[in-house]
Design a protein around this motif. Structure first.
Motif, PDB file in Angstrom:
ATOM      1  N   GLN A 129       0.821  -1.204   0.000  1.00  0.00           N
ATOM      2  CA  GLN A 129       0.000   0.000   0.000  1.00  0.00           C
ATOM      3  C   GLN A 129       0.857   1.257   0.000  1.00  0.00           C
ATOM      4  N   ALA A 130       1.991   1.204   0.694  1.00  0.00           N
ATOM      5  CA  ALA A 130       2.864   2.380   0.741  1.00  0.00           C
ATOM      6  C   ALA A 130       3.379   2.735  -0.649  1.00  0.00           C
ATOM      7  N   SER A 131       3.732   1.716  -1.446  1.00  0.00           N
ATOM      8  CA  SER A 131       4.228   1.977  -2.803  1.00  0.00           C
ATOM      9  C   SER A 131       3.118   2.535  -3.678  1.00  0.00           C
ATOM     10  N   ARG A 132       1.925   1.977  -3.557  1.00  0.00           N
ATOM     11  CA  ARG A 132       0.811   2.448  -4.377  1.00  0.00           C
ATOM     12  C   ARG A 132       0.434   3.881  -4.009  1.00  0.00           C
ATOM     13  N   THR A 133       0.495   4.186  -2.711  1.00  0.00           N
ATOM     14  CA  THR A 133       0.193   5.557  -2.286  1.00  0.00           C
ATOM     15  C   THR A 133       1.218   6.538  -2.838  1.00  0.00           C
ATOM     16  N   ALA A 134       2.502   6.154  -2.791  1.00  0.00           N
ATOM     17  CA  ALA A 134       3.549   7.033  -3.317  1.00  0.00           C
ATOM     18  C   ALA A 134       3.380   7.240  -4.821  1.00  0.00           C
ATOM     19  N   LEU A 135       3.033   6.175  -5.536  1.00  0.00           N
ATOM     20  CA  LEU A 135       2.802   6.307  -6.977  1.00  0.00           C
ATOM     21  C   LEU A 135       1.615   7.226  -7.256  1.00  0.00           C
ATOM     22  N   ALA A 136       0.545   7.075  -6.460  1.00  0.00           N
ATOM     23  CA  ALA A 136      -0.626   7.938  -6.651  1.00  0.00           C
ATOM     24  C   ALA A 136      -0.282   9.392  -6.376  1.00  0.00           C
ATOM     25  N   LEU A 137       0.574   9.619  -5.377  1.00  0.00           N
ATOM     26  CA  LEU A 137       0.993  10.984  -5.064  1.00  0.00           C
ATOM     27  C   LEU A 137       1.738  11.604  -6.244  1.00  0.00           C
ATOM     28  N   HIS A 138       2.687  10.856  -6.802  1.00  0.00           N
ATOM     29  CA  HIS A 138       3.453  11.376  -7.942  1.00  0.00           C
ATOM     30  C   HIS A 138       2.566  11.520  -9.179  1.00  0.00           C
ATOM     31  N   ALA A 139       1.649  10.580  -9.364  1.00  0.00           N
ATOM     32  CA  ALA A 139       0.745  10.667 -10.516  1.00  0.00           C
ATOM     33  C   ALA A 139      -0.121  11.914 -10.422  1.00  0.00           C
ATOM     34  N   GLY A 140      -0.630  12.204  -9.217  1.00  0.00           N
ATOM     35  CA  GLY A 140      -1.435  13.405  -9.034  1.00  0.00           C
ATOM     36  C   GLY A 140      -0.644  14.671  -9.303  1.00  0.00           C
ATOM     37  N   GLN A 141       0.615  14.699  -8.852  1.00  0.00           N
ATOM     38  CA  GLN A 141       1.451  15.876  -9.094  1.00  0.00           C
ATOM     39  C   GLN A 141       1.728  16.061 -10.585  1.00  0.00           C
ATOM     40  N   LEU A 142       1.929  14.954 -11.297  1.00  0.00           N
ATOM     41  CA  LEU A 142       2.165  15.050 -12.739  1.00  0.00           C
ATOM     42  C   LEU A 142       0.918  15.548 -13.463  1.00  0.00           C
ATOM     43  N   LEU A 143      -0.252  15.045 -13.040  1.00  0.00           N
ATOM     44  CA  LEU A 143      -1.495  15.524 -13.641  1.00  0.00           C
ATOM     45  C   LEU A 143      -1.668  17.015 -13.406  1.00  0.00           C
ATOM     46  N   LYS A 144      -1.355  17.441 -12.193  1.00  0.00           N
ATOM     47  CA  LYS A 144      -1.506  18.853 -11.855  1.00  0.00           C
ATOM     48  C   LYS A 144      -0.575  19.732 -12.681  1.00  0.00           C
ATOM     49  N   SER A 145       0.595  19.190 -13.039  1.00  0.00           N
ATOM     50  CA  SER A 145       1.559  19.971 -13.827  1.00  0.00           C
ATOM     51  C   SER A 145       1.258  19.941 -15.323  1.00  0.00           C
ATOM     52  N   GLY A 146       0.206  19.175 -15.723  1.00  0.00           N
ATOM     53  CA  GLY A 146      -0.191  19.177 -17.131  1.00  0.00           C
ATOM     54  C   GLY A 146       0.226  17.958 -17.915  1.00  0.00           C
ATOM     55  N   THR A 147       0.811  16.962 -17.276  1.00  0.00           N
ATOM     56  CA  THR A 147       1.207  15.748 -17.985  1.00  0.00           C
ATOM     57  C   THR A 147      -0.041  14.961 -18.373  1.00  0.00           C
ATOM     58  N   PRO A 148      -0.145  14.516 -19.618  1.00  0.00           N
ATOM     59  CA  PRO A 148      -1.323  13.753 -20.049  1.00  0.00           C
ATOM     60  C   PRO A 148      -1.482  12.462 -19.250  1.00  0.00           C
ATOM     61  N   ALA A 149      -2.726  12.097 -18.978  1.00  0.00           N
ATOM     62  CA  ALA A 149      -3.000  10.893 -18.200  1.00  0.00           C
ATOM     63  C   ALA A 149      -2.499   9.646 -18.910  1.00  0.00           C
ATOM     64  N   ASP A 150      -2.557   9.637 -20.265  1.00  0.00           N
ATOM     65  CA  ASP A 150      -2.089   8.462 -21.007  1.00  0.00           C
ATOM     66  C   ASP A 150      -0.596   8.238 -20.801  1.00  0.00           C
ATOM     67  N   ASP A 151       0.169   9.328 -20.767  1.00  0.00           N
ATOM     68  CA  ASP A 151       1.609   9.184 -20.539  1.00  0.00           C
ATOM     69  C   ASP A 151       1.885   8.643 -19.138  1.00  0.00           C
ATOM     70  N   ILE A 152       1.104   9.107 -18.174  1.00  0.00           N
ATOM     71  CA  ILE A 152       1.302   8.626 -16.794  1.00  0.00           C
ATOM     72  C   ILE A 152       0.929   7.152 -16.702  1.00  0.00           C
ATOM     73  N   SER A 153      -0.164   6.763 -17.339  1.00  0.00           N
ATOM     74  CA  SER A 153      -0.567   5.352 -17.328  1.00  0.00           C
ATOM     75  C   SER A 153       0.498   4.482 -17.977  1.00  0.00           C
ATOM     76  N   ALA A 154       1.062   4.962 -19.082  1.00  0.00           N
ATOM     77  CA  ALA A 154       2.127   4.203 -19.751  1.00  0.00           C
ATOM     78  C   ALA A 154       3.355   4.100 -18.853  1.00  0.00           C
ATOM     79  N   ALA A 155       3.649   5.183 -18.120  1.00  0.00           N
ATOM     80  CA  ALA A 155       4.798   5.160 -17.211  1.00  0.00           C
ATOM     81  C   ALA A 155       4.557   4.189 -16.059  1.00  0.00           C
ATOM     82  N   LEU A 156       3.316   4.113 -15.572  1.00  0.00           N
ATOM     83  CA  LEU A 156       2.999   3.153 -14.505  1.00  0.00           C
ATOM     84  C   LEU A 156       3.171   1.720 -15.000  1.00  0.00           C
ATOM     85  N   THR A 157       2.740   1.463 -16.209  1.00  0.00           N
ATOM     86  CA  THR A 157       2.932   0.128 -16.788  1.00  0.00           C
ATOM     87  C   THR A 157       4.410  -0.177 -16.954  1.00  0.00           C
TER      88      THR A 157
END
Length: 266
Positions: free
Chosen positions: A182-210
């Motif tokens: 859970q700690a890893s997933r929470t950290a990933l969600a935190l970084h994903a949210g920050q990237l979304l806030k900075s304007g990074t497309p969701a598709d790029d973030i999803s690809a990076a998670l994969t």
């Protein structure tokens, strides 16, 4: 005390004074009683019955006549017991121990009294603190409100971590299996949210998670770098195609220039 001192030659002195064996037994038992009860060489009259001897007053008379015992009286002249004049000569060390034990007992008793008084005062103060709240309801309300306000301030002053974006959590839940900590997933969600806030497309973030799943030695903090890698992988082929088209156009232009030059020479 558990011991008593007696002259090593007492039996010789008793023989010289003509003291009988019956009186000698009274003497030794009286000495033992006075030591055990810490009476400092005084034998109460009532204690004679506790010595377990018959014809005890005949024995007493014999010791009185020899001066080994003397009658002791109270302030009114009433006979209260017997004193032994030689007691202090032979039992001065015993008396020092008796005084020390008595002082220790008094010190312990004084400490217990002090502790008891402190405990009673503490209980009294506790009752005094509680009583005004019962007598004055407005004061009680004020105290309760002040307590709640204090708790609210404490909650506000407590350190808080950055909020995790709901959209970031959605991306993580869609890409990262629940088996991961859970700690890893929470950290990933935190970084994903920050990237979304900075304007990074969701598709790029999803690809990076994969992509993160395929790199077991990387931590959650590398997600921004993986997004950059995804972007590079997407941009590089396009640039290669663009470079090829540009080179082709340049080739045609060069060929056209050559043809024009040939016609000019004719």
């Amino acid at each position: 005390m558990e011991w008593v001192a007696l002259s090593s030659k007492y039996y010789i002195d008793l023989d010289d004074d003509g003291i009988s064996e019956r009186a000698e037994v009274l003497l030794t038992r009286a000495l033992a009683y006075m030591s055990d009860n810490e009476t400092s060489g005084h034998l109460p009259k009532a204690a004679l019955k506790r010595l377990g001897l018959s014809s005890v007053y005949r024995r007493v008379t014999e010791l009185l006549d020899a001066g080994i015992m003397v009658v002791s009286q109270d302030s009114l002249g009433h006979e209260i017991g017997y004193d032994f004049p030689a007691w202090s000569k032979w039992n001065a060390p015993l008396e020092r121990q008796v005084r020390k034990k008595k002082a220790d007992r008094e010190r312990i008793a004084a400490k217990r009294r002090k502790d008891s008084n402190v405990a009673r005062q503490s209980r009294g103060q506790s009752r005094d603190v509680a009583a005004p709240q019962n007598r004055d309801s407005s004061l009680s309300t004020y105290v309760e409100r002040a307590t709640h306000q204090g708790d609210a301030r404490e909650r506000e002053e407590q350190p808080r971590g950055p909020a995790v974006s709901v959209d970031g959590w959605k991306l993580v839940r869609a890409a990262i299996p629940d088996e991961h900590p859970q700690a890893s997933r929470t950290a990933l969600a935190l970084h994903a949210g920050q990237l979304l806030k900075s304007g990074t497309p969701a598709d790029d973030i999803s690809a990076a998670l994969t992509l993160w799943l395929s790199k077991p030695h990387l931590g959650p903090g590398t997600l921004p770098s993986l997004v950059s890698e995804v972007i590079r992988q997407r941009v590089t082929p396009a640039r290669q195609q663009l470079d090829a088209a540009t080179a082709k156009v340049a080739g045609w232009a060069d060929l056209a220039n050559q043809l024009n030059a040939q016609e000019a020479c004719k």
